[in-house]
Write a protein that holds these residues in place. Structure first.
Motif, PDB file in Angstrom:
ATOM      1  N   GLN A 135      -5.956 -12.882   2.919  1.00  0.00           N
ATOM      2  CA  GLN A 135      -4.653 -13.346   2.455  1.00  0.00           C
ATOM      3  C   GLN A 135      -3.977 -14.246   3.480  1.00  0.00           C
ATOM      4  O   GLN A 135      -4.327 -14.250   4.656  1.00  0.00           O
ATOM      5  N   ASP A 136      -3.001 -14.982   2.987  1.00  0.00           N
ATOM      6  CA  ASP A 136      -2.199 -15.859   3.820  1.00  0.00           C
ATOM      7  C   ASP A 136      -1.561 -15.062   4.954  1.00  0.00           C
ATOM      8  O   ASP A 136      -1.050 -13.965   4.737  1.00  0.00           O
ATOM      9  N   ASP A 137      -1.599 -15.584   6.158  1.00  0.00           N
ATOM     10  CA  ASP A 137      -1.006 -14.846   7.277  1.00  0.00           C
ATOM     11  C   ASP A 137       0.418 -15.320   7.583  1.00  0.00           C
ATOM     12  O   ASP A 137       1.045 -14.830   8.526  1.00  0.00           O
ATOM     13  N   LYS A 138       0.933 -16.260   6.797  1.00  0.00           N
ATOM     14  CA  LYS A 138       2.289 -16.760   7.032  1.00  0.00           C
ATOM     15  C   LYS A 138       3.251 -16.398   5.900  1.00  0.00           C
ATOM     16  O   LYS A 138       4.440 -16.188   6.137  1.00  0.00           O
ATOM     17  N   VAL A 139       2.766 -16.350   4.672  1.00  0.00           N
ATOM     18  CA  VAL A 139       3.619 -16.041   3.523  1.00  0.00           C
ATOM     19  C   VAL A 139       3.216 -14.672   2.980  1.00  0.00           C
ATOM     20  O   VAL A 139       2.080 -14.482   2.535  1.00  0.00           O
ATOM     21  N   SER A 140       4.127 -13.710   3.033  1.00  0.00           N
ATOM     22  CA  SER A 140       3.823 -12.349   2.593  1.00  0.00           C
ATOM     23  C   SER A 140       4.073 -12.207   1.091  1.00  0.00           C
ATOM     24  O   SER A 140       4.386 -13.179   0.403  1.00  0.00           O
ATOM     25  N   GLY A 141       3.954 -10.994   0.600  1.00  0.00           N
ATOM     26  CA  GLY A 141       4.210 -10.753  -0.819  1.00  0.00           C
ATOM     27  C   GLY A 141       3.483  -9.553  -1.379  1.00  0.00           C
ATOM     28  O   GLY A 141       3.947  -8.930  -2.328  1.00  0.00           O
ATOM     29  N   LEU A 142       2.321  -9.189  -0.789  1.00  0.00           N
ATOM     30  CA  LEU A 142       1.559  -8.051  -1.300  1.00  0.00           C
ATOM     31  C   LEU A 142       2.235  -6.749  -0.886  1.00  0.00           C
ATOM     32  O   LEU A 142       2.578  -6.557   0.279  1.00  0.00           O
ATOM     33  N   GLN A 143       2.405  -5.857  -1.852  1.00  0.00           N
ATOM     34  CA  GLN A 143       3.000  -4.545  -1.595  1.00  0.00           C
ATOM     35  C   GLN A 143       2.168  -3.460  -2.283  1.00  0.00           C
ATOM     36  O   GLN A 143       1.558  -3.685  -3.325  1.00  0.00           O
ATOM     37  N   LEU A 144       2.164  -2.272  -1.686  1.00  0.00           N
ATOM     38  CA  LEU A 144       1.549  -1.111  -2.321  1.00  0.00           C
ATOM     39  C   LEU A 144       2.598  -0.015  -2.472  1.00  0.00           C
ATOM     40  O   LEU A 144       3.593   0.020  -1.738  1.00  0.00           O
ATOM     41  N   LEU A 145       2.363   0.870  -3.426  1.00  0.00           N
ATOM     42  CA  LEU A 145       3.295   1.965  -3.672  1.00  0.00           C
ATOM     43  C   LEU A 145       2.833   3.193  -2.905  1.00  0.00           C
ATOM     44  O   LEU A 145       1.729   3.687  -3.123  1.00  0.00           O
ATOM     45  N   LYS A 146       3.684   3.677  -2.009  1.00  0.00           N
ATOM     46  CA  LYS A 146       3.371   4.883  -1.228  1.00  0.00           C
ATOM     47  C   LYS A 146       4.595   5.778  -1.182  1.00  0.00           C
ATOM     48  O   LYS A 146       5.671   5.341  -0.776  1.00  0.00           O
TER      49      LYS A 146
END
Length: 333
Positions: free
Chosen positions: A206-217
């Motif tokens: 994944q891109d190392d500058k623009v985030s966005g991925l999330q997981l549910l914990k």
């Protein structure tokens, strides 16, 4: 490399930063004195997160940099205008309520196994095709190494997971190349709606500058941190079934951003279409044999169901496969 990094936790009412023990694994430590601790960290990640991020994984930084540059160049040359046309056609920039039937992403798919389709995908430059073929070869090797690590942690025979995935025709393996452009209304349109992955082991560059991925914990959405040259590993529904729930697939999503285009290259190392999936007998206790927590099914049947119910909870999918098994028992020999 420390095995924790700061992660951002989002709850319904507020946002806060905590020192969250998101698992980051230095794969080089599997070859030294810290092997036992590193194996324990991977096992903890599989049991409690369904995700972990790996560094020093054996894929060269030069190849990763080339893949990233060519992927972003391809998006800018061939896909930006197409995406803008889709947005305009669907009137997405003017939406006033939450959109729940599509995603703010621009994608194309590559198939590697059982047969590659890279030569048939339109608009790809020849040098990009060659680079993606090499990248897929490296990822396939890494996926099989991850499966061996999981076997060892689970106490399964060496090669057990690879053999189950193989079926009669070999595993399926493919890549989804995605870009998530800036979104004017990220509160109303998801980059990618929440889901669990259907398959086996997923490897994400994944891109190392623009985030966005999330997981549910623990009922909170946690950012999967972008790290330079890392590969994010997550587990799919099939590994939850095979491990009898010891390892679980986890809901995840992509939040669209107002600034920057996020690159995501997710490769899916999955069972073959004819592979028979069921809990490994070594991981099923006598009591669990009676409750039949997870079904037995052919992977292709599960995928046919998943294609219709991807963005719905996984538990009804498992129940539906149990029903299919009861109606038409699956031969095991």
């Amino acid at each position: 490399m420390k095995n924790w990094i700061k992660a951002k936790i989002r709850t319904k009412n507020f946002e806060k930063e905590v020192m969250e023990t998101f698992p980051v694994v230095n794969m080089e430590k599997l070859n030294g004195e810290e092997r036992a601790a590193t194996m324990k960290l991977i096992n903890h990640a599989c049991e409690n997160w369904g995700f972990f991020e790996i560094v020093n994984h054996g894929i060269s930084t030069e190849l990763l940099d080339t893949v990233e540059k060519m992927t972003k160049d391809h998006y800018n040359k061939c896909m930006v205008e197409r995406f803008k046309e889709m947005v305009a056609t669907k009137g997405l920039e003017a939406v006033q309520s939450e959109v729940d039937d599509l995603d703010w992403e621009s994608t194309f798919h590559l198939r590697h196994l059982p047969q590659s389709n890279i030569s048939e995908v339109p608009d790809l430059q020849d040098d990009y095709r060659l680079v993606m073929k090499e990248f897929a070869k490296q990822l396939e090797k890494l996926a099989e190494y991850i499966l061996e690590i999981l076997c060892e942690n689970l106490g399964l025979d060496k090669g057990y997971l690879k053999k189950v995935f193989y079926g009669a025709k070999g595993p399926t393996f493919g890549t989804k190349v995605s870009n998530y452009p800036p979104c004017p209304k990220p509160d109303l349109i998801k980059g990618l709606r929440a889901h669990t992955d259907a398959g086996g082991v997923i490897l994400l560059f994944q891109d190392d500058k623009v985030s966005g991925l999330q997981l549910l914990k623990d009922d909170n959405w946690v950012d999967v941190p972008p790290m330079h040259h890392s590969i994010v590993i997550n587990l799919g529904d099939q590994l939850e079934v095979i491990t009898n729930g010891r390892y679980k697939s986890v809901l995840h999503r992509v939040i669209a951003q107002t600034d920057g285009t996020r690159m995501s290259i997710a490769s899916f190392y999955n069972p073959g279409s004819d592979a028979l999936i069921y809990p490994a007998p070594q991981l099923v206790s006598k009591e669990q044999e009676k409750t039949n927590m997870y079904p037995k099914f052919v992977f292709e049947d599960y995928m046919n169901l998943y294609s219709e119910l991807k963005f719905q909870p996984k538990e009804p999918r498992f129940e539906a496969m149990k029903t299919m098994e009861d109606i038409a028992p699956i031969a095991t020999a």
